[in-house]
Design a protein around this motif. Structure first.
Motif, PDB file in Angstrom:
ATOM      1  N   ILE A 405       0.839  -1.199   0.000  1.00 44.98           N
ATOM      2  CA  ILE A 405       0.000   0.000   0.000  1.00 44.98           C
ATOM      3  C   ILE A 405       0.878   1.254   0.000  1.00 44.98           C
ATOM      4  CG2 ILE A 405      -1.967   1.169   1.130  1.00 44.98           C
ATOM      5  CD1 ILE A 405      -2.617  -1.716   0.307  1.00 44.98           C
ATOM      6  N   GLY A 406       2.018   1.154   0.653  1.00 46.66           N
ATOM      7  CA  GLY A 406       2.869   2.341   0.825  1.00 46.66           C
ATOM      8  C   GLY A 406       4.024   2.432  -0.151  1.00 46.66           C
ATOM      9  N   GLY A 407       3.984   1.646  -1.237  1.00 50.53           N
ATOM     10  CA  GLY A 407       5.015   1.750  -2.277  1.00 50.53           C
ATOM     11  C   GLY A 407       6.424   1.454  -1.780  1.00 50.53           C
ATOM     12  N   GLY A 408       6.537   0.760  -0.647  1.00 52.83           N
ATOM     13  CA  GLY A 408       7.848   0.372  -0.143  1.00 52.83           C
ATOM     14  C   GLY A 408       8.570   1.475   0.617  1.00 52.83           C
ATOM     15  N   THR A 409       8.020   2.682   0.642  1.00 58.11           N
ATOM     16  CA  THR A 409       8.738   3.778   1.304  1.00 58.11           C
ATOM     17  C   THR A 409       7.923   4.518   2.366  1.00 58.11           C
ATOM     18  OG1 THR A 409       8.017   5.243  -0.461  1.00 58.11           O
ATOM     19  CG2 THR A 409      10.268   4.336  -0.640  1.00 58.11           C
ATOM     20  N   ALA A 410       6.589   4.432   2.306  1.00 55.48           N
ATOM     21  CA  ALA A 410       5.782   5.255   3.213  1.00 55.48           C
ATOM     22  C   ALA A 410       6.068   4.896   4.667  1.00 55.48           C
ATOM     23  CB  ALA A 410       4.298   5.069   2.916  1.00 55.48           C
ATOM     24  N   PRO A 411       6.329   5.893   5.508  1.00 58.74           N
ATOM     25  CA  PRO A 411       6.470   5.598   6.935  1.00 58.74           C
ATOM     26  C   PRO A 411       5.139   5.075   7.487  1.00 58.74           C
ATOM     27  CG  PRO A 411       6.924   7.938   6.479  1.00 58.74           C
ATOM     28  CD  PRO A 411       6.443   7.320   5.207  1.00 58.74           C
ATOM     29  N   ILE A 412       5.235   4.196   8.479  1.00 54.86           N
ATOM     30  CA  ILE A 412       4.022   3.709   9.145  1.00 54.86           C
ATOM     31  C   ILE A 412       4.029   4.217  10.578  1.00 54.86           C
ATOM     32  CG2 ILE A 412       2.769   1.673   9.979  1.00 54.86           C
ATOM     33  CD1 ILE A 412       3.788   0.144   7.594  1.00 54.86           C
ATOM     34  N   VAL A 413       2.929   4.813  10.996  1.00 53.75           N
ATOM     35  CA  VAL A 413       2.798   5.183  12.398  1.00 53.75           C
ATOM     36  C   VAL A 413       1.854   4.181  13.077  1.00 53.75           C
ATOM     37  CG1 VAL A 413       3.456   7.596  12.192  1.00 53.75           C
ATOM     38  CG2 VAL A 413       1.075   6.984  11.780  1.00 53.75           C
ATOM     39  N   ASP A 414       2.426   3.391  13.983  1.00 57.83           N
ATOM     40  CA  ASP A 414       1.641   2.429  14.764  1.00 57.83           C
ATOM     41  C   ASP A 414       1.265   3.162  16.040  1.00 57.83           C
ATOM     42  OD1 ASP A 414       0.685   0.406  16.386  1.00 57.83           O
ATOM     43  OD2 ASP A 414       2.535  -0.780  16.350  1.00 57.83           O
ATOM     44  N   THR A 415       0.000   3.560  16.136  1.00 58.38           N
ATOM     45  CA  THR A 415      -0.418   4.497  17.176  1.00 58.38           C
ATOM     46  C   THR A 415      -1.131   3.785  18.310  1.00 58.38           C
ATOM     47  OG1 THR A 415      -2.539   4.909  16.075  1.00 58.38           O
ATOM     48  CG2 THR A 415      -0.704   6.316  15.444  1.00 58.38           C
ATOM     49  N   TRP A 416      -0.552   3.814  19.497  1.00 58.70           N
ATOM     50  CA  TRP A 416      -1.209   3.236  20.671  1.00 58.70           C
ATOM     51  C   TRP A 416      -1.948   4.331  21.433  1.00 58.70           C
ATOM     52  CZ3 TRP A 416      -1.362   4.388  25.814  1.00 58.70           C
ATOM     53  CH2 TRP A 416      -2.068   3.476  26.621  1.00 58.70           C
ATOM     54  N   TRP A 417      -3.192   4.068  21.701  1.00 59.42           N
ATOM     55  CA  TRP A 417      -3.979   4.943  22.569  1.00 59.42           C
ATOM     56  C   TRP A 417      -5.262   4.233  22.910  1.00 59.42           C
ATOM     57  CZ3 TRP A 417      -8.242   8.111  20.369  1.00 59.42           C
ATOM     58  CH2 TRP A 417      -8.453   7.875  19.004  1.00 59.42           C
ATOM     59  N   GLN A 418      -6.167   4.883  23.639  1.00 55.61           N
ATOM     60  CA  GLN A 418      -7.400   4.264  24.118  1.00 55.61           C
ATOM     61  C   GLN A 418      -8.537   5.294  24.125  1.00 55.61           C
ATOM     62  OE1 GLN A 418      -5.821   3.475  28.177  1.00 55.61           O
ATOM     63  NE2 GLN A 418      -5.973   1.312  27.611  1.00 55.61           N
ATOM     64  N   THR A 419      -9.756   4.788  24.243  1.00 59.38           N
ATOM     65  CA  THR A 419     -10.904   5.674  24.424  1.00 59.38           C
ATOM     66  C   THR A 419     -10.602   6.649  25.565  1.00 59.38           C
ATOM     67  OG1 THR A 419     -12.348   3.862  23.764  1.00 59.38           O
ATOM     68  CG2 THR A 419     -13.395   5.718  24.878  1.00 59.38           C
ATOM     69  N   GLU A 420     -10.005   6.119  26.615  1.00 63.67           N
ATOM     70  CA  GLU A 420      -9.731   6.909  27.816  1.00 63.67           C
ATOM     71  C   GLU A 420      -8.658   7.968  27.586  1.00 63.67           C
ATOM     72  OE1 GLU A 420      -9.923   3.671  27.576  1.00 63.67           O
ATOM     73  OE2 GLU A 420     -11.005   2.785  29.261  1.00 63.67           O
ATOM     74  N   THR A 421      -7.690   7.681  26.715  1.00 65.00           N
ATOM     75  CA  THR A 421      -6.606   8.663  26.544  1.00 65.00           C
ATOM     76  C   THR A 421      -7.040   9.780  25.595  1.00 65.00           C
ATOM     77  OG1 THR A 421      -5.498   7.602  24.659  1.00 65.00           O
ATOM     78  CG2 THR A 421      -4.850   6.856  26.874  1.00 65.00           C
ATOM     79  N   GLY A 422      -8.093   9.551  24.818  1.00 66.67           N
ATOM     80  CA  GLY A 422      -8.666  10.593  23.978  1.00 66.67           C
ATOM     81  C   GLY A 422      -7.939  10.830  22.668  1.00 66.67           C
ATOM     82  N   ALA A 423      -6.639  10.672  22.689  1.00 64.64           N
ATOM     83  CA  ALA A 423      -5.846  10.929  21.483  1.00 64.64           C
ATOM     84  C   ALA A 423      -4.595  10.049  21.539  1.00 64.64           C
ATOM     85  CB  ALA A 423      -5.470  12.407  21.395  1.00 64.64           C
TER      86      ALA A 423
END
Ligand code: WTA
Length: 650
Positions: A405-423
């Protein structure tokens, strides 16, 4: 816990071109470290305040935080009006795509008119700041317009996922004492219209059983599938006859930074969902800040697409408040990824030139199953950044995502958070971090987390521990609606001495200090990125007249992360009708909670493994469900129950 962390694996450094243009810099961490509160004050000033705040954080009444004390702002004005005022009214805010293929482009100027009309109507029916509004809608533009109109008036919205059952809606409406419910006549499901208002009617009841708080039900025409849609005169009104007729001008007033913006119910370890409370200034600050830096958003150039539903927190923060507060142009898609066929997402990416794409690992694994021929048939070169959310992403899916999907170069952001953390809380910073496949890497600038053992001592690298947040953060939940004690108990009692927030997740650092989230350590399951509590499903199962007792666990599943596996004991004299009974039980869960909570597998067993104190040993059931050798059974009352369970499963 699901994934395991290799001790060290190489990261993927950003390309020099990406790094050169990135919003994030290594210096951002230093700035935040040197003065955390000043850093957050700076981020808050990305917003427009009617009255400036004084103290950045008041933590004197911990764990009840106040951020940006004394500040006043209007959240909707920050998301809509200020872009129009700044001359960007003609910019498309939302490219909306309906499941049957209809579409609408909504500019910021149009959004301002629509939100104002809805706000005028809500005022006309007597709603005032602080009242609660339930929104039970599919992904139509009016859902977002409704959320923003609430924000504009200081009404607290409670969005209930439109896949939830009537019963689930009712308990949420009652808990919040909502005065208004907004819905649609129906919703599209895989190409077919399905009723939705009918569920509202069932939920709200009539006569003595009627939901006491509800005064009006506002209905958006979406499917038009039923010429005789049941109608309660006096209570029910069509959006077209009411909101649409209002003036598009509305004078907004500012609200306190701590004014409650929304409630969002989420599963906990008991059967009763918790109404997580989020407020205005701190929530919007962090939603807005993370959108800018984590997604490297460039105003006027990027086209952002978050695949979440507004019924979940990801939809709140990254379909509504994060992108719109940044003046973004985004795609909103109403339907499922395989309607009419598996090319749907890729067609949309091509059509709108999507540059930033944010989805859950379950969907990535589903795409992998469908095969790379499908994405390969499309021009996806517009994509420059990819995001992942909701569950641990396995390295194989990470690599596939980036390559295909990212053409071999797109950075991936693996984002950890929760309903409780809001963001977003823990994530690579694109352009800065050399992200490792499967690791959320490190807390964002301004955020602080630790991994500790049972006694709150930091674990050494490689060792598994509990993820805690050891400093308050602006978008943190301000409580559980109407239940102060449960708030303290759930999040703040485990490490009460230290005053830390216990997230409920296990994690570990690798030898390089990268953080790996391993999954829940409590009785919450994560199925396709949806949080479902074992207790909720158990209580739905024992709601069936034939079931005496039930135990539910989340077993690892190659596509959905976890799959729900149930063990039930029948009441005396109830006949086990095999597939018929299983189908009934699955239906029971679907009706009580939602189709998303239907067990993948139900085993009728003669007994459940219990400790001498009577606790069901879920760990052992998990071993059975995942086909492992049994762990320690010495505390069991009767170890032979397993022979019986195994025999039944075989
Ligand atoms: C899990 C969704 C690993 C975690 C935003 C958390 C994750 C729960 C990740 C919250 C991730 C979320 N890696 N696990 N990147 N993101 N989780 O409230 O178990 O629906 O506690 O919020 O999802 O789910 P919720």
């Amino acid at each position: 816990m699901t994934a395991s962390a290799p001790q060290t694996v190489p990261g993927f450094p950003p390309t020099p071109e990406f790094a050169a243009q990135a919003n994030g810099t290594a210096e951002l961490y230093d700035r935040a470290d040197s003065d955390r509160l000043e850093f957050w004050a700076e981020q808050a000033r990305r917003l427009d305040w009617d009255t400036d705040f004084g103290q950045v954080l008041d933590w004197s009444d911990a764990p009840f935080a106040k951020w940006f004390v004394g500040g006043k702002l209007n959240v909707a004005v920050n998301c809509v009006d200020r872009h129009v005022t700044a001359g960007k009214g003609d910019r498309v805010a939302i490219h909306w795509v309906g499941e049957p293929g209809d579409s609408r482009d909504i500019t910021y100027a149009q959004l301002k008119d629509e939100v104002s009309k809805a706000a005028n109507y809500f005022t006309a029916i007597g709603l005032t700041a602080g009242d609660r509004v339930a929104i039970y809608m599919p992904m139509v533009p009016e859902a977002i317009i409704s959320m923003l109109a609430c924000a504009r008036l200081g009404l607290t919205h409670s969005v209930v996922f439109a896949g939830f059952s009537a019963g689930a809606l009712r308990s949420r409406v009652d808990d919040a004492a909502a005065k208004l419910v907004i819905t649609t006549d129906g919703q599209y499901r895989r190409g077919q219209p399905a009723p939705l208002k009918a569920a509202v009617d069932e939920a709200l009841g009539t006569g003595a059983d009627a939901a006491a708080s509800v005064e009006k039900v506002l209905v958006v025409r979406r499917t038009n599938h039923d010429p005789n849609l049941p109608w309660v005169d006096g209570r029910d009104v069509w959006w077209d006859d009411t909101v649409a007729e209002q003036s598009p001008t509305h004078q907004a007033e500012a609200f306190d930074a701590e004014h409650p913006l929304f409630l969002l119910y989420t599963s906990g370890t008991t059967g009763k969902p918790k109404g997580i409370v989020h407020t205005s200034g701190g929530y919007l600050t962090q939603a807005s800040y993370t959108f800018h830096y984590v997604f490297d958003h460039k105003e006027g150039r990027d086209v952002f697409w978050c695949g979440a539903d507004i019924g979940w927190v990801t939809g709140h923060s990254y379909l509504v408040y994060g992108p719109l507060s940044n003046g973004a142009t985004e795609v909103i898609y109403e339907g499922t990824p395989n309607s009419p066929d598996e090319h749907r997402h890729f067609n949309i990416i091509e059509r709108y030139g999507v540059t930033i794409y944010y989805i859950a690992p379950t969907l990535i694994r589903t795409f992998m199953k469908w095969g790379r021929d499908i994405p390969d048939a499309h021009d996806l070169t517009s994509i420059r950044l990819l995001g992942s959310v909701g569950e641990p992403i396995n390295p194989e899916a990470w690599k596939w995502y980036r390559d295909v999907i990212g053409g071999g170069t797109a950075p991936i952001v693996d984002t950890w958070w929760q309903t409780e953390t809001g963001a977003i809380m823990i994530s690579p910073l694109p352009g800065v971090t050399a992200a490792k496949p499967g690791s959320a890497m490190r807390p964002l600038p301004g955020i602080s987390a630790q991994i500790v053992d049972d006694n709150g001592r930091p674990v050494t690298h490689g060792e598994q521990g509990y993820l805690v947040l050891d400093q308050p953060w602006p978008a943190m939940l301000r409580g559980i609606w109407g239940d102060e004690e449960r708030y303290r108990e759930t999040y703040w009692s485990r490490f009460a001495d230290q005053g830390w927030y216990f997230a409920g997740d296990g994690a570990r650092y690798d030898d390089d200090g990268a953080l790996w989230v391993l999954g829940r350590v409590d009785d919450v399951m994560n199925v396709s990125g949806h949080r479902i509590s074992t207790a909720e499903v158990e209580s739905a199962l024992v709601g069936h007249s034939g079931v005496a007792e039930a135990a539910v666990i989340g077993a690892s599943d190659p596509t959905t992360g976890q799959g729900i596996v149930a063990f039930v004991i029948l009441r005396e004299g109830v006949e086990n009708t095999g597939d018929t009974l299983i189908a009934e039980l699955r239906q029971q869960v679907s009706v009580e909670i939602s189709p998303i909570a239907k067990p993948r597998e139900i085993n009728v067993v003669p007994e459940l493994p219990k400790t001498r104190s009577g606790k069901i040993m879920r760990r052992l059931l998990k071993d059975v469900a995942e086909g492992r050798e049994l762990g320690d059974t010495s505390t069991l009352v009767d170890p032979s129950v397993f022979e019986a369970i195994r025999a039944k499963k075989a």
